[in-house]
Design an enzyme around this catalytic site. Structure first.
Site, mmCIF file in Angstrom:
data_model
loop_
_atom_site.group_PDB
_atom_site.id
_atom_site.type_symbol
_atom_site.label_atom_id
_atom_site.label_comp_id
_atom_site.label_asym_id
_atom_site.label_seq_id
_atom_site.Cartn_x
_atom_site.Cartn_y
_atom_site.Cartn_z
ATOM 1 N N ARG A 207 0.614 -1.000 -0.348
ATOM 2 C CA ARG A 207 0.577 0.186 0.242
ATOM 3 C C ARG A 207 0.728 1.224 0.271
ATOM 4 N NH1 ARG A 207 -2.752 -3.754 -0.297
ATOM 5 N NH2 ARG A 207 -4.141 -4.535 -0.211
ATOM 6 N N SER B 114 -11.985 -0.130 2.488
ATOM 7 C CA SER B 114 -11.047 -0.416 3.339
ATOM 8 C C SER B 114 -10.539 1.097 3.595
ATOM 9 C CB SER B 114 -9.703 -1.437 3.525
ATOM 10 O OG SER B 114 -10.186 -3.040 2.374
ATOM 11 N N GLU C 101 -5.610 3.577 5.080
ATOM 12 C CA GLU C 101 -5.562 3.804 3.923
ATOM 13 C C GLU C 101 -5.231 4.948 3.125
ATOM 14 O OE1 GLU C 101 -6.997 0.382 1.013
ATOM 15 O OE2 GLU C 101 -5.730 -0.484 2.883
#
Length: 343
Positions: free
Chosen positions: A166, A239, A335
């Site tokens: 990520r 998410s 995120e």
């Protein structure tokens, strides 16, 4: 104006999937990336803050944006094929899910696990999107971008992009690069990844014993739709929390104390642990404070039940982060990009 449209004091509620009410001092929507240098040289923009926005599926506004929002609405796909694989250059404004479905229709493999992820192609390399055991970085050959520091178009190869979980160069140098296109290399055939998060079980329910990439994609669509709330129905950014990566010793201790916790060993010796399990075990799944909430369907998803403000959503996210750290000694990270607050 040819190639782009300018809007002053632009509303952003319909440009972010959390449906947070916010405004930008100026919004520029691009249909022609070649006009980017011209616009960025405008006196009103030259020294202002910049924010590149795709579909707004990975951002939380905690206030108005006192700068220029750039929306890439460019389109185009160019293919060079040698039979066994293809190099595919895709404009940043193309919708990611549309592109994945196009690759499957053309008989290419690799992106099937990444179907149904909201956002644009240009956003994909920035946080190295991933799902169901697959990361987009594996298939990216290079990224084309406008370098705001050097004032030129650059092509960053795979190594230069510094991809990690990520993460990428683009997150470490925020605002420097404006992605204009992404070049992928996709094979016609490759081993399928079906041993992650219920894919094999879903394929069995579908009656598929010899899956092709499009079967895996269909299974992932079933799984995502069963677990994740639809942004068209309730505001969310998918998410919201990353799966934390912790030292192996801490992961081992957590696993001993909590046998139900999912742990995935990483190549560097550390371990990734399930943020969803931690959040649910800490009692936050389904929690609601006003219109800000954690989804009852999936503990990773922060949701806007109606008119929650950005600060209200961020306050709840911070409460979740503090609660998980207090209970398990693990700090979660958001995120999405949080605009206007210190993450």
């Amino acid at each position: 104006m040819g190639g782009y449209t300018l809007i002053e004091n632009a509303p952003l509620a319909n440009r972010n999937t959390l449906r947070v009410a916010a405004r930008a001092k100026l919004l520029a929507e691009f249909r022609d990336a070649s006009r980017l240098p011209e616009l960025l040289d405008f006196p009103a923009i030259r020294n202002s803050r910049l924010l590149v926005l795709g579909e707004g599926s990975n951002v939380l506004f905690t206030g108005d944006f006192d700068g220029t929002v750039l929306v890439m609405a460019t389109r185009g796909v160019q293919v060079e094929s040698d039979g066994d694989s293809a190099r595919i250059a895709v404009a940043a404004g193309e919708r990611w899910d549309d592109f994945v479905r196009w690759t499957l229709g053309q008989g290419y493999a690799g992106l099937e696990n990444l179907i149904l992820i909201p956002g644009t192609v240009g956003a994909a390399p920035i946080q190295n999107i991933g799902a169901y055991g697959c990361e987009v970085a594996e298939f990216i050959e290079s990224v084309e971008a406008w370098d705001t520091r050097e004032h030129c178009v650059v092509t960053l190869d795979h190594a230069a992009c510094a991809f990690a979980y990520r993460d990428s160069l683009f997150k470490h140098e925020p605002g420097r690069y404006i992605v204009t296109a992404v070049r992928f290399v996709l094979p016609r055939s490759r081993p399928l990844r079906t041993d992650y998060a219920g894919i094999n079980e879903q394929l069995a329910r579908m009656g598929v014993d010899k899956p092709a990439p499009f079967h895996v994609a269909e299974a992932v669509v079933h799984l995502r739709m069963s677990k994740l709330p639809d942004p068209a129905v309730i505001g969310n950014a998918g998410s919201f929390f990353k799966n934390p990566i912790v030292d192996a010793a801490l992961a081992e201790q957590l696993k001993r104390d909590h046998p139900g916790l999912a742990v995935w060993p990483q190549a560097d010796g550390r371990c990734k642990v399930s943020a969803a399990w931690l959040i649910e075990a800490a009692g936050f799944k389904g929690m609601r404070e006003g219109d800000a909430g954690i989804s009852q369907r999936h503990a990773l998803v922060l949701v806007n039940h109606g008119k929650a403000s950005g600060p209200e959503l961020w306050a709840l996210a911070q409460r979740v982060i503090a609660g998980v750290q207090e209970k398990f000694g693990v700090r979660l990270e958001p995120e999405p990009l949080v605009i206007g607050a210190s993450a």
